[in-house]
Design a protein around this motif. Structure first.
Motif, short mmCIF file in Angstrom:
data_model
loop_
_atom_site.label_atom_id
_atom_site.label_comp_id
_atom_site.label_asym_id
_atom_site.label_seq_id
_atom_site.Cartn_x
_atom_site.Cartn_y
_atom_site.Cartn_z
N VAL A 260 0.52 11.78 10.59
CA VAL A 260 -0.01 12.67 9.54
C VAL A 260 0.99 12.76 8.40
CG1 VAL A 260 -1.37 14.09 11.15
CG2 VAL A 260 1.01 14.72 10.65
N ASN A 261 0.47 13.17 7.21
CA ASN A 261 1.35 13.38 6.06
C ASN A 261 1.73 14.87 5.99
OD1 ASN A 261 -0.86 14.75 5.01
ND2 ASN A 261 -1.41 13.13 3.57
N ASP A 262 2.29 15.29 4.87
CA ASP A 262 2.77 16.67 4.75
C ASP A 262 1.64 17.68 4.75
OD1 ASP A 262 5.24 15.56 4.63
OD2 ASP A 262 5.68 16.12 2.55
N GLY A 295 0.06 24.68 11.39
CA GLY A 295 -1.23 25.36 11.29
C GLY A 295 -1.39 26.16 10.02
N ALA A 296 -0.30 26.83 9.61
CA ALA A 296 -0.36 27.62 8.38
C ALA A 296 -0.58 26.73 7.16
CB ALA A 296 0.93 28.42 8.23
N VAL A 297 0.07 25.57 7.14
CA VAL A 297 -0.10 24.62 6.04
C VAL A 297 -1.53 24.08 6.00
CG1 VAL A 297 0.56 22.32 5.19
CG2 VAL A 297 2.32 23.97 5.87
N LEU A 298 -2.04 23.67 7.16
CA LEU A 298 -3.39 23.10 7.20
C LEU A 298 -4.44 24.14 6.82
CD1 LEU A 298 -5.33 20.83 7.73
CD2 LEU A 298 -5.20 21.32 10.19
N ALA A 299 -4.26 25.38 7.23
CA ALA A 299 -5.22 26.43 6.88
C ALA A 299 -5.29 26.59 5.36
CB ALA A 299 -4.83 27.75 7.54
N LYS A 300 -4.14 26.58 4.70
CA LYS A 300 -4.13 26.68 3.24
C LYS A 300 -4.80 25.48 2.60
CE LYS A 300 0.03 29.55 2.93
NZ LYS A 300 1.46 29.60 2.52
N ALA A 306 -2.95 26.99 -2.68
CA ALA A 306 -1.79 26.16 -3.03
C ALA A 306 -0.75 26.18 -1.91
CB ALA A 306 -1.17 26.67 -4.33
N THR A 307 -0.24 25.02 -1.55
CA THR A 307 0.81 24.91 -0.54
C THR A 307 1.68 23.71 -0.85
OG1 THR A 307 1.28 24.53 1.81
CG2 THR A 307 -0.79 23.64 0.96
#
Length: 807
Positions: A260-262, A295-300, A306-307
């Protein structure tokens, strides 16, 4: 129109992502979840606590079935997704269920690594990864006594500790010369080994397993050096590997994990991966904190918020190994160009080691006292110079206390992204926000708001420290209440409800100062029961406050269908009754009809919309196999047919079942009647058991045949059937009026003591008063299906929703 989001994997990483997403964009997606296990989302970290007796299986559930229903999530439990059709954008499970997706998230976790030893396929050789493994260990401990755990890492030691608690003789086998070599240096490991040996563990170090021996079942574990150890149970805890087979078949880029990427995007558009199955910048993480950050990044990302993306995690390990605190982070091995500082107190069992390079902290190991772990880890991540502070860092100051001369506390100096609660991935910033912005002034309120300290409890001192710093004089030391919504206990709530005559759940919450407006899944069902128990004639049952099974009056199964169990009194049926059940099963194409352990017939695989029609066709009372009620009264044939029978156990069992059917109780209740002391109906592991003897009946209470087996206590001996009814009525009503919600009689009897129950029921006048109260309650209840069948409006509750599945 909502987009379709499919989540493959019902574990901690995927569900935490969904929790974030539902807060950021609650109406954007129609969500479908496939979970390979037949359980809702649970805390895998807490399995060792279940095994060691520190928690019950139900206590480790993070998101109960009601949570999925509340968010209208299509849930398929016990379904393993076998195929991703990327062209048609759909997934297909091993049971043939298909789900289309616009967004697909893979959170398939990891699989335990099983050593390819000869004999590894034998019965009694398992991993320690899920609830089923836990249950297998518990069941095995009741029959066998010798266990070997292969693996001296954290998981292996926790498995060994649990097996010790279950009464097994446990040997831990490790290929390395000392334990937990990935988290500890040798000095700390030796200290840990001595602590664990004092608890009863045995260790076979520098041993390589060669084969599992035994006929059909494991009996011996053999090593390459020719030695052997007896083992009826062999637990392999030697590591995990990302579960990537599904991704491989779908053509996704895979190395050790799904690449996966960032932003957690895979090589195929619209497909994301996170958790233990994902590989980010060459790393597949196995600790919970990085998975929650992903999980927090993917939810955004999915909510178009914006993340900056996920940049990877610097990890630390703070653990409690069989009651002993350990912490490690960074490069703690001795290395060229580094200075090593050590402190060791063998009397207090404390060891500290710091590794510094170019005046910067690059590694640490703490044993026995881990209170400084958060600050040390923060210094490591910042990379700042610690020149001149080495002694202070080594000797340490307790978390949350102020250094001499004032200044900020160590906890205050920690970064906001510092993880405080490792079990639930809660960082310092989240806790501080709950105090400063959401008004939390106690640990219990912080727990309810953030889940911090809600699992193993090891972080509670840190949470208390943050509370003191950021709440100041407003911080209060509040006792634990029935749940996080209140500080009141069960007895205090019931007492106030009686004193003030409170008659509705809303009224109780308002008057008694609930901290949350609607309560939670723990307190609402409890209040619903207490009010019904206290005011049987006035209280109107709140169906929405009952659990899913009780709302639909059927047991939900892992595939989303339901189980129907008609009442068969005392296990005695007739040809006409059997014929009726068979005809209904044929008419509605019921997949399975099974005899239950309670001597009844269970119709399994019924669709929700067919439930009212099936009950109407059966025209039989409900067996209440789904609720906190009287379930069954098991009987043997007694004196009616058996040459050993001394009394009519069938007649007595039927009388008891007809006496108490439909009775609501704090937890499920099972009865049994045996016609002689040979006890064929197993009355001595039931909530209330009756055993016939010459000239009378023994009455037994507080038994349990489930996970925590408990034999009954003898309550008394009576002579007549009428006395059996009198005493059983009094006991069950006394239990109804005094037990906590969801507390089985086995736990209640142990908590209050048998003598206190005997004293309460000693007076016949009091027994008759209790009997009258239970009869009054039963006179006011009817079989729920009679009302549902007769009222068209109620039938609408059973019509399928567009998103209906397992909830």
């Amino acid at each position: 129109m909502k987009q379709k989001l499919v989540l493959v994997g019902n574990g901690m990483a995927g569900l935490r992502m969904l929790e974030h997403l539902l807060k950021l964009a609650p109406e954007r997606y129609e969500i479908t979840i496939f979970g390979a296990e037949p359980h809702p989302n649970y805390n895998r970290i807490m399995l060792s606590s279940v095994l060691a007796g520190g928690a019950d299986l139900k206590e480790i559930i993070i998101n109960g079935l009601d949570w999925y229903e509340e968010h209208r999530i299509n849930l398929f439990l016990g379904h393993t997704v076998k195929e991703i059709d990327t062209a048609a954008r759909k997934v297909i499970s091993d049971q043939g269920t298909e789900a289309a997706y616009d967004v697909l998230v893979l959170a398939t976790g990891s699989d335990p690594f099983m050593l390819p030893l000869p004999g590894a396929e034998k019965e009694g050789v398992i991993a320690f990864r899920n609830i089923q493994d836990c249950q297998t260990m518990i069941e095995t401990s009741g029959k066998y006594k010798k266990a070997a755990v292969i693996g001296g890492g954290l998981l292996g030691l926790e498995a060994a500790r649990g097996l010790l608690h279950l009464g097994m003789d446990v040997s831990v086998v490790h290929i390395h010369p000392y334990l937990m070599e990935r988290q500890l240096d040798e000095a700390a490991s030796r200290m840990l080994q001595r602590e664990l040996e004092a608890q009863g563990m045995k260790f076979l170090l520098s041993k390589q397993s060669e084969a599992v021996l035994g006929r059909g079942r494991a009996k011996t574990l053999a090593f390459t050096d020719g030695e052997r150890v007896d083992a009826d149970l062999v637990v392999m805890a030697v590591g995990i590997r990302p579960n990537v087979e599904l991704a491989k078949r779908a053509g996704l880029s895979v190395n050790r994990g799904v690449v996966v990427n960032d932003f957690m995007e895979t090589s195929k558009p619209g497909i994301y991966a996170l958790g233990e199955c994902a590989e980010h910048r060459g790393i597949a993480y196995g600790l919970v904190a990085p998975l929650y950050e992903q999980g927090a990044v993917l939810a955004k990302k999915l909510a178009d918020v914006a993340t900056e993306g996920y940049a990877g995690s610097v990890t630390s390990t703070k653990l409690k190994v069989s009651g002993v605190d350990v912490f490690s982070a960074g490069s703690f091995r001795e290395q060229e160009g580094a200075r090593v500082l050590k402190f060791q107190d063998e009397v207090e069992g404390v060891y500290k080691k710091l590794v510094l390079k170019d005046d910067r902290l690059v590694g640490a190991v703490l044993f026995g006292d881990t209170s400084d772990g958060a600050e040390l880890f923060s210094l490591m991540k910042k990379g700042e110079s610690v020149a001149g502070r080495e002694k202070e860092l080594l000797l340490g100051v307790s978390a949350g206390t102020l250094p001499k001369g004032g200044g900020t506390s160590r906890l205050e100096a920690c970064a906001d992204d510092e993880i405080i609660c490792g079990c639930n991935g809660v960082d310092k910033g989240t806790i501080v926000k709950s105090i400063q912005e959401q008004g939390c002034t106690s640990v219990s309120q912080i727990k309810a708001c953030t889940k911090a300290s809600g699992s193993c409890g090891g972080c509670k001192p840190l949470v208390e420290g943050l509370l003191q710093i950021y709440a100041g004089d407003a911080a209060v030391n509040v006792k634990e209440g029935m749940c996080g919504c209140t500080t009141l206990t069960r007895d205090e709530i019931v007492g106030e409800v009686k004193r003030m005559g409170l008659k509705t759940i809303k009224e109780v919450m308002n008057v008694l100062g609930w901290s949350t407006e609607e309560g939670c899944t723990k307190c609402r069902p409890a209040l619903n029961y207490y009010l019904g128990m206290l005011w049987p004639e006035d209280y109107i049952d709140e169906k929405e406050s009952r659990i899913t099974n009780e709302r639909y009056h059927a047991n939900i199964q892992k595939d989303g269908t339901y189980s129907v169990v008609p009442r068969i009194y005392g296990g005695v049926t007739s040809p006409a009754e059997l014929k009726k059940i068979a005809e209904v099963a044929e008419e509605f194409e019921v997949p399975m009809v099974k005899f239950t352990g309670g001597q009844r017939l269970d119709l399994l695989g019924v669709k929700k919309e067919d439930l009212p029609k099936i009950w109407e066709a059966l025209d039989m009372p409900s067996g209440h196999a789904y609720g906190k009620t009287l379930r069954t009264v098991k009987t043997c044939v007694g004196s009616t047919f058996c040459r050993f029978g001394t009394q009519d156990s069938i007649g007595m069992g039927i009388r008891l079942e007809k006496e108490f059917e439909r009775l609501n109780t704090p937890a499920k209740v099972k009865l049994a009647v045996s016609g002689c002391p040979r006890n064929c109906a197993e009355a001595t592991i039931k909530d209330f058991g009756v055993v016939a003897i010459d000239g009378g009946w023994e009455l037994h209470v507080g038994g349990n045949g489930g996970v925590h087996v408990r034999a009954t206590d003898l309550l008394c001996v009576v002579k007549t059937e009428d006395e059996v009814i009198e005493w059983s009525s009094a006991f069950l009503q006394y239990y109804r009026e005094n037990a906590n919600w969801n507390e089985r009689t086995s736990t209640w009897v142990e908590r209050v003591g048998l003598e206190s129950i005997k004293n309460a029921l000693e007076s016949r006048e009091e027994r008759l008063a209790l009997r009258d109260r239970i009869r009054n309650v039963l006179d006011l209840t009817t079989d729920p299906w009679k009302q549902i069948i007769s009222e068209p409006e109620l039938r609408k509750n059973f019509e399928p929703l567009a998103s209906d599945s397992a909830v």
